[in-house]
Design a protein around this motif. Structure first.
Motif, PDB file in Angstrom:
ATOM      1  N   GLY A  52      46.263  49.160  37.525  1.00 62.13           N
ATOM      2  CA  GLY A  52      45.732  50.169  38.439  1.00 62.13           C
ATOM      3  C   GLY A  52      46.376  50.047  39.801  1.00 62.13           C
ATOM      4  O   GLY A  52      47.470  49.492  39.961  1.00 62.13           O
ATOM      5  N   GLU A  53      45.666  50.547  40.797  1.00 69.51           N
ATOM      6  CA  GLU A  53      46.230  50.603  42.147  1.00 69.51           C
ATOM      7  C   GLU A  53      45.798  49.392  42.981  1.00 69.51           C
ATOM      8  O   GLU A  53      46.623  48.560  43.374  1.00 69.51           O
ATOM      9  CB  GLU A  53      45.753  51.920  42.772  1.00 69.51           C
ATOM     10  CG  GLU A  53      46.220  52.164  44.162  1.00 69.51           C
ATOM     11  CD  GLU A  53      45.864  53.584  44.624  1.00 69.51           C
ATOM     12  OE1 GLU A  53      45.888  54.526  43.822  1.00 69.51           O
ATOM     13  OE2 GLU A  53      45.553  53.736  45.823  1.00 69.51           O
ATOM     14  N   GLY A  54      44.511  49.308  43.218  1.00 69.05           N
ATOM     15  CA  GLY A  54      43.998  48.192  44.006  1.00 69.05           C
ATOM     16  C   GLY A  54      42.492  48.221  43.982  1.00 69.05           C
ATOM     17  O   GLY A  54      41.898  49.222  43.586  1.00 69.05           O
ATOM     18  N   PRO A  55      41.857  47.132  44.405  1.00 68.61           N
ATOM     19  CA  PRO A  55      40.403  47.048  44.362  1.00 68.61           C
ATOM     20  C   PRO A  55      39.734  48.093  45.258  1.00 68.61           C
ATOM     21  O   PRO A  55      40.247  48.419  46.329  1.00 68.61           O
ATOM     22  CB  PRO A  55      40.097  45.645  44.902  1.00 68.61           C
ATOM     23  CG  PRO A  55      41.390  44.906  44.901  1.00 68.61           C
ATOM     24  CD  PRO A  55      42.487  45.917  44.934  1.00 68.61           C
ATOM     25  N   GLY A  56      38.594  48.596  44.813  1.00 67.95           N
ATOM     26  CA  GLY A  56      37.704  49.394  45.653  1.00 67.95           C
ATOM     27  C   GLY A  56      36.573  48.500  46.143  1.00 67.95           C
ATOM     28  O   GLY A  56      36.664  47.263  46.061  1.00 67.95           O
ATOM     29  N   ALA A  65      38.396  43.503  38.478  1.00 63.51           N
ATOM     30  CA  ALA A  65      39.093  44.794  38.486  1.00 63.51           C
ATOM     31  C   ALA A  65      38.297  45.852  37.716  1.00 63.51           C
ATOM     32  O   ALA A  65      37.691  45.561  36.683  1.00 63.51           O
ATOM     33  CB  ALA A  65      40.475  44.643  37.857  1.00 63.51           C
ATOM     34  N   PHE A  66      38.322  47.076  38.238  1.00 64.66           N
ATOM     35  CA  PHE A  66      37.767  48.234  37.525  1.00 64.66           C
ATOM     36  C   PHE A  66      36.327  48.038  37.053  1.00 64.66           C
ATOM     37  O   PHE A  66      36.026  48.190  35.875  1.00 64.66           O
ATOM     38  CB  PHE A  66      38.681  48.647  36.354  1.00 64.66           C
ATOM     39  CG  PHE A  66      39.874  49.465  36.786  1.00 64.66           C
ATOM     40  CD1 PHE A  66      39.725  50.788  37.149  1.00 64.66           C
ATOM     41  CD2 PHE A  66      41.144  48.888  36.857  1.00 64.66           C
ATOM     42  CE1 PHE A  66      40.821  51.552  37.566  1.00 64.66           C
ATOM     43  CE2 PHE A  66      42.246  49.641  37.278  1.00 64.66           C
ATOM     44  CZ  PHE A  66      42.076  50.972  37.633  1.00 64.66           C
ATOM     45  N   ALA A  70      35.233  54.220  38.794  1.00 65.14           N
ATOM     46  CA  ALA A  70      36.509  54.455  38.107  1.00 65.14           C
ATOM     47  C   ALA A  70      36.616  53.549  36.880  1.00 65.14           C
ATOM     48  O   ALA A  70      37.094  53.961  35.819  1.00 65.14           O
ATOM     49  CB  ALA A  70      37.678  54.210  39.058  1.00 65.14           C
ATOM     50  N   ASN A  92      45.791  45.038  38.932  1.00 64.61           N
ATOM     51  CA  ASN A  92      46.168  46.061  39.908  1.00 64.61           C
ATOM     52  C   ASN A  92      47.477  45.699  40.594  1.00 64.61           C
ATOM     53  O   ASN A  92      47.880  44.528  40.596  1.00 64.61           O
ATOM     54  CB  ASN A  92      45.081  46.168  40.988  1.00 64.61           C
ATOM     55  CG  ASN A  92      43.833  46.885  40.504  1.00 64.61           C
ATOM     56  OD1 ASN A  92      43.897  48.019  40.047  1.00 64.61           O
ATOM     57  ND2 ASN A  92      42.690  46.209  40.593  1.00 64.61           N
ATOM     58  N   HIS A 166      45.136  58.201  36.813  1.00 66.16           N
ATOM     59  CA  HIS A 166      44.185  57.208  37.311  1.00 66.16           C
ATOM     60  C   HIS A 166      42.761  57.737  37.113  1.00 66.16           C
ATOM     61  O   HIS A 166      42.500  58.912  37.396  1.00 66.16           O
ATOM     62  CB  HIS A 166      44.447  56.962  38.795  1.00 66.16           C
ATOM     63  CG  HIS A 166      43.745  55.751  39.303  1.00 66.16           C
ATOM     64  ND1 HIS A 166      42.382  55.713  39.475  1.00 66.16           N
ATOM     65  CD2 HIS A 166      44.204  54.524  39.644  1.00 66.16           C
ATOM     66  CE1 HIS A 166      42.037  54.515  39.914  1.00 66.16           C
ATOM     67  NE2 HIS A 166      43.129  53.773  40.023  1.00 66.16           N
TER      68      HIS A 166
HETATM   69  N1  URA Z   1      40.826  51.498  41.192  1.00 68.50           N
HETATM   70  C1  URA Z   1      41.869  50.715  40.899  1.00 68.50           C
HETATM   71  O1  URA Z   1      43.012  51.126  40.956  1.00 68.50           O
HETATM   72  N2  URA Z   1      41.635  49.475  40.565  1.00 68.50           N
HETATM   73  C2  URA Z   1      40.423  48.952  40.488  1.00 68.50           C
HETATM   74  O2  URA Z   1      40.315  47.784  40.158  1.00 68.50           O
HETATM   75  C3  URA Z   1      39.340  49.794  40.768  1.00 68.50           C
HETATM   76  C4  URA Z   1      39.559  51.068  41.126  1.00 68.50           C
END
Ligand code: URA
Ligand code: URA
Length: 201
Positions: A52-56, A65-66, A70, A92, A166
């Motif tokens: 993915g992209e990065g933590p929210g 993660a995730f 999302a 991520n 995404h």
């Molecule tokens: N979106 C992401 O790209 N990664 C996550 O871990 C959570 C939301």
């Protein structure tokens, strides 16, 4: 050091060391505002890794993660393709939450991408699924966007790379009509499942 056996002492110590170094990383300014680093989690023996992209916010809180909205949608998408998310590894591009969930800056991705690269080289999955533009651009170094490239297969150092929307984008684009991002994703996950079956998994 061999990548073949992930349960040998050398592999385990390299993985543990990587995790520890990510946990104390200060290579970019995102370290100043994070609660937790998010290394990624799941099955290290899996042929399948999601990026993915990065933590929210929820990921920053939990270190996983995730796990937010999302992540819940990701779980649903995967199960619609008969893929159990617990069977895969999920990570991520950046390991720390960008403030206000903004897109990571190029220098943040550059700094943090080394960790993802090290993870992928240790995990040696057969398939990496890029979730959204940030992961896709980091892996393929392409200027083309996810809308053009989703549903297609690429190669990254001998690993098959697949591009999907995404889940956060799908949360903002809720239509299920034919040709909508959700509809296309439903097809993509079936395609991913077929590929997993064809590689014997
Ligand atoms: N979106 C992401 O790209 N990664 C996550 O871990 C959570 C939301
Ligand atoms: N932008 C992204 O980063 N990801 C998507 O899936 C769509 C647009």
């Amino acid at each position: 050091m061999t990548n073949k056996n992930k349960h040998d002492a050398a592999w385990e110590s390299a993985w543990k060391d990587l995790k520890a170094r990510v946990g104390e990383c200060q290579k970019c300014d995102l370290c100043r505002t994070r609660t937790n680093t998010v290394f990624g989690q799941g099955n290290i023996d899996s042929p399948l890794v999601f990026v993915g992209e990065g933590p929210g916010a929820e990921e920053d809180e939990s270190g996983l993660a995730f796990v937010g909205r999302a992540g819940q949608l990701l779980t649903k998408i995967l199960s619609s393709g008969d893929i159990d998310r617990e069977s895969a590894f999920i990570a991520n591009v950046v390991k720390c939450r960008p403030p206000e969930n903004r897109t990571p800056l190029p220098e943040e991705m550059m700094a943090c991408g080394d960790w993802l690269e090290a993870q992928l080289l240790l995990l040696r999955p057969k398939i990496v699924v890029c979730l959204g533009n940030v992961a896709l651009k980091w892996i393929l170094k392409t200027t083309e966007g996810i809308t053009a490239l989703r549903g297609r297969w690429f190669d990254w150092r001998g690993i098959q790379v697949f591009a999907m929307f995404h889940p956060s984008f799908l949360l903002r684009n809720d239509s299920r009509s034919k040709g909508s991002p959700k509809d296309l994703t439903w097809h993509d996950v079936q395609d991913l499942k077929k590929r997993l079956v064809s590689i014997g998994d």
